[in-house]
Design an enzyme around this catalytic site. Structure first.
Site, PDB file in Angstrom:
ATOM      1  N   GLU A  53       0.830  -1.216   0.000  1.00 15.86           N
ATOM      2  CA  GLU A  53       0.000   0.000   0.000  1.00 15.86           C
ATOM      3  C   GLU A  53       0.854   1.253   0.000  1.00 15.86           C
ATOM      4  O   GLU A  53       0.550   2.235  -0.688  1.00 15.86           O
ATOM      5  CB  GLU A  53      -0.930   0.001   1.220  1.00 15.86           C
ATOM      6  CG  GLU A  53      -1.922  -1.150   1.255  1.00 15.86           C
ATOM      7  CD  GLU A  53      -1.410  -2.332   2.064  1.00 15.86           C
ATOM      8  OE1 GLU A  53      -2.222  -2.995   2.729  1.00 15.86           O
ATOM      9  OE2 GLU A  53      -0.176  -2.596   2.040  1.00 15.86           O
ATOM     10  N   TRP A 171      22.459 -36.481 -15.177  1.00 16.14           N
ATOM     11  CA  TRP A 171      21.211 -35.823 -14.799  1.00 16.14           C
ATOM     12  C   TRP A 171      20.062 -36.662 -15.309  1.00 16.14           C
ATOM     13  O   TRP A 171      20.099 -37.150 -16.444  1.00 16.14           O
ATOM     14  CB  TRP A 171      21.141 -34.405 -15.357  1.00 16.14           C
ATOM     15  CG  TRP A 171      22.184 -33.504 -14.827  1.00 16.14           C
ATOM     16  CD1 TRP A 171      23.340 -33.140 -15.422  1.00 16.14           C
ATOM     17  CD2 TRP A 171      22.141 -32.824 -13.561  1.00 16.14           C
ATOM     18  NE1 TRP A 171      24.031 -32.262 -14.635  1.00 16.14           N
ATOM     19  CE2 TRP A 171      23.310 -32.055 -13.472  1.00 16.14           C
ATOM     20  CE3 TRP A 171      21.232 -32.788 -12.520  1.00 16.14           C
ATOM     21  CZ2 TRP A 171      23.594 -31.263 -12.383  1.00 16.14           C
ATOM     22  CZ3 TRP A 171      21.520 -31.994 -11.437  1.00 16.14           C
ATOM     23  CH2 TRP A 171      22.690 -31.238 -11.369  1.00 16.14           C
TER      24      TRP A 171
END
Length: 362
Positions: A53, A171
């Site tokens: 805000e 991987w």
């Protein structure tokens, strides 16, 4: 109503920019609209301040007078490091506030909305509340249950294996999936692994394919603090390192890590290791709202068995490793299928050559 939803959707998208950067404060977004034109936008900044805000009001300046503010969480009503945001909206001359949801924090919990109404401001509550609650799942979990939201990431072969029998794992998934994991890390307050993964992989646990606004806290859970030292200790200047240990962790190891800047947190133990429920409680007490766990198998199984996993994030590769490969989850001691944890699919998509799928606890 359609305009309210459109501007709130924008505010929510702004709020999500703060995920992983604002703890212990919630990640909030704010849009200020006057005469059908956006005059201010803001989201909670790294470290939790300034609030959304305040940022939006600063941008709007005098144009905030007579405007409507769209805020994804009830404006705060208490004095902390800054004055209440509810008072800031009042002082700026805003005439209407549209709020997605009430803030459950006892310091706020309706008081912000009451302040606004007492000042003569029209307040609407509940616009896109379901989406706001999903975005605030971590903050809500910490306030309402005393623990952070926990996402468990598993990168596996098609048959649910994370490594060959000899431990080789790099991987299984492709480079695009691995890059996406780094973007996920950046949206969480902390990245956590168990001691077994730390010893096997000696991971850095940092965000590395881009420069984040704030590196996530790295958490290694090790009852005895028997951990590799070089990479973890040598990178504390790059990203905070928290080590969660048991009461019997050797004092020499504690001293080593403390001298190098690691934060040590003692946790209760069970016969099988550190107590998952107390672990999550101490992380919540430390201010964390969102934790991203990356294994390993036994640690992940303990978290699943304890019922503290809120979301599963899977990356599945089109490769099969066979029954002698290492399972993604360790034993969970289940004897009836009805007792197995259940999750509901919320997203699936292809990333490179792999499939990403996300599941929320049912």
């Amino acid at each position: 109503m359609m305009a309210d939803q459109r501007y709130m959707a924008l505010a929510l998208s702004l709020g999500r920019r703060g995920l992983g950067n604002t703890w212990p404060n919630p990640a909030v977004g704010c849009v200020i609209v006057r005469d059908g034109r956006i005059v201010g936008r803001g989201w909670t900044q790294p470290g939790g301040r300034p609030h959304a805000e305040r940022r939006a009001l600063t941008q709007a300046g005098t144009q905030a007078r007579g405007a409507t503010a769209y805020v994804t969480l009830e404006p705060c009503a208490h004095f902390g490091h800054t004055p209440p945001c509810a008072q800031g909206l009042i002082d700026a001359g805003v005439i209407r506030v549209v709020s997605a949801m009430v803030d459950p924090d006892p310091r706020v919990a309706g008081k912000g909305h009451a302040m606004l109404r007492a000042a003569g401001i029209d307040v609407t509550i509940g616009t896109l509340e379901a989406q706001a609650r999903a975005d605030q799942a971590g903050f809500l979990s910490r306030i309402e249950h005393g623990r952070p939201f926990l996402a468990l990431k598993l990168a596996t072969s098609f048959d649910g294996r994370i490594a060959l029998a000899n431990g080789e794992s790099q991987w299984i998934t492709g480079p695009r999936a691995r890059a996406h994991v780094h973007s996920l890390r950046a949206k969480f307050d902390a990245v956590m692994v168990g001691a077994q993964t730390a010893r096997a992989d000696d991971p850095l646990l940092t965000v590395r394919n881009f420069t984040p606004l704030r590196q996530p806290v790295r958490i290694v859970v090790s009852r005895k603090l028997d951990l590799p030292r070089d990479r973890l200790a040598g990178s504390i200047a790059q990203a905070p390192l928290w080590l969660v240990h048991g009461a019997n962790a050797p004092h020499d190891d504690r001293a080593y890590w403390q001298e190098r800047g690691a934060v040590l947190i003692q946790c209760d133990t069970t016969s099988d290791g550190l107590d998952p429920h107390h672990l999550m409680q101490v992380l919540g007490d430390a201010g964390l709202s969102r934790v991203f766990c990356e294994g390993g198998g036994r640690f992940s199984a303990a978290l699943m068995q304890a019922g503290v996993v809120d979301e599963l994030i899977g990356f599945t590769a089109g490769v099969a490793l066979g029954g002698d490969g290492r399972a993604a989850l360790g034993p969970m001691g289940l004897h009836r299928l009805k007792n197995a944890p259940r999750f509901t699919l919320t997203e699936s998509r292809v990333i490179g050559g792999d499939l990403m799928h996300r599941w929320q606890r049912s």
